[in-house]
Design a protein around this motif. Structure first.
Motif, PDB file in Angstrom:
ATOM      1  N   LEU A  77     -32.714  16.216  27.495  1.00  0.00           N
ATOM      2  CA  LEU A  77     -32.923  17.263  26.809  1.00  0.00           C
ATOM      3  C   LEU A  77     -31.707  17.696  25.937  1.00  0.00           C
ATOM      4  N   ILE A  78     -30.551  16.821  26.356  1.00  0.00           N
ATOM      5  CA  ILE A  78     -29.444  17.277  25.540  1.00  0.00           C
ATOM      6  C   ILE A  78     -29.226  16.402  24.589  1.00  0.00           C
ATOM      7  N   PRO A  79     -28.969  16.764  23.237  1.00  0.00           N
ATOM      8  CA  PRO A  79     -28.688  15.989  22.168  1.00  0.00           C
ATOM      9  C   PRO A  79     -27.526  14.869  22.418  1.00  0.00           C
ATOM     10  N   TYR A  80     -27.767  13.755  21.795  1.00  0.00           N
ATOM     11  CA  TYR A  80     -26.757  12.689  21.901  1.00  0.00           C
ATOM     12  C   TYR A  80     -26.662  12.214  23.451  1.00  0.00           C
ATOM     13  N   VAL A  81     -26.632  12.956  24.296  1.00  0.00           N
ATOM     14  CA  VAL A  81     -26.504  12.432  25.811  1.00  0.00           C
ATOM     15  C   VAL A  81     -27.730  11.851  25.967  1.00  0.00           C
ATOM     16  N   ASN A  82     -29.103  12.305  25.519  1.00  0.00           N
ATOM     17  CA  ASN A  82     -30.264  11.729  25.679  1.00  0.00           C
ATOM     18  C   ASN A  82     -30.255  10.357  25.160  1.00  0.00           C
ATOM     19  N   LEU A  83     -29.473   9.972  24.136  1.00  0.00           N
ATOM     20  CA  LEU A  83     -29.346   8.521  23.906  1.00  0.00           C
ATOM     21  C   LEU A  83     -28.873   7.724  25.160  1.00  0.00           C
ATOM     22  N   LEU A  84     -28.010   8.241  25.978  1.00  0.00           N
ATOM     23  CA  LEU A  84     -27.440   7.269  26.872  1.00  0.00           C
ATOM     24  C   LEU A  84     -28.328   7.484  28.239  1.00  0.00           C
TER      25      LEU A  84
END
Length: 147
Positions: free
Chosen positions: A108-115
């Protein structure tokens, strides 16, 4: 073909792809929720925190995600108690459920969701397999107790 017509056709195809992907995700989620529903119902009524059918509240947009996270943690806890009561091995996959909840929260956290998205997907599949295994483990015992 004019440039505006090409853009309109491309947008139409994009919308169709989104609809098909969304329908596939919903279908897969329904089969997963059926597994969770049946697993919760395989637990004895005294150790079951609530009816298995309440998993379907997870289909409510927004709030459903948080209900799903709470549901799988409560299901794992109830499974652990049920397995101990029946003297069967297993921890109810609580560690997997907790890790899945954490990874899905990170999604749900932007940019962290990519990982976090790929590990969350893999862990979700592992969780599904574990829950199906526990359901198969518990249901024959439940049928034998009823007879």
């Amino acid at each position: 073909m004019k440039e505006s017509e090409a853009l309109a056709a491309l947008a139409g195809m994009g919308i169709m792809v989104l609809v098909v992907v969304g329908a596939l995700m919903l279908a897969v989620s329904i089969f997963y929720f059926i597994t969770l529903h049946q697993t919760m119902n395989a637990i004895g009524e005294t150790r079951r925190p609530f009816a298995g059918g309440l998993i379907w509240l997870a289909l409510i947009p927004g709030l459903g995600l948080f209900w799903y996270m709470a549901y799988i943690l409560l299901l794992s806890s109830a499974l652990k108690k049920e397995l101990a009561e029946r003297r069967l091995t297993g921890d109810g996959a609580f560690g997997i459920s907790l890790a899945l909840v954490i990874l899905q929260a990170l999604c749900l956290i932007p940019y962290v969701n990519l990982l976090a998205a790929i590990p969350a997907l893999i862990l979700w599949i592992v969780h599904w397999v574990k829950m199906a295994g526990y359901r198969r483990l518990l249901q024959p015992s439940q049928a034998a107790l009823a007879a």
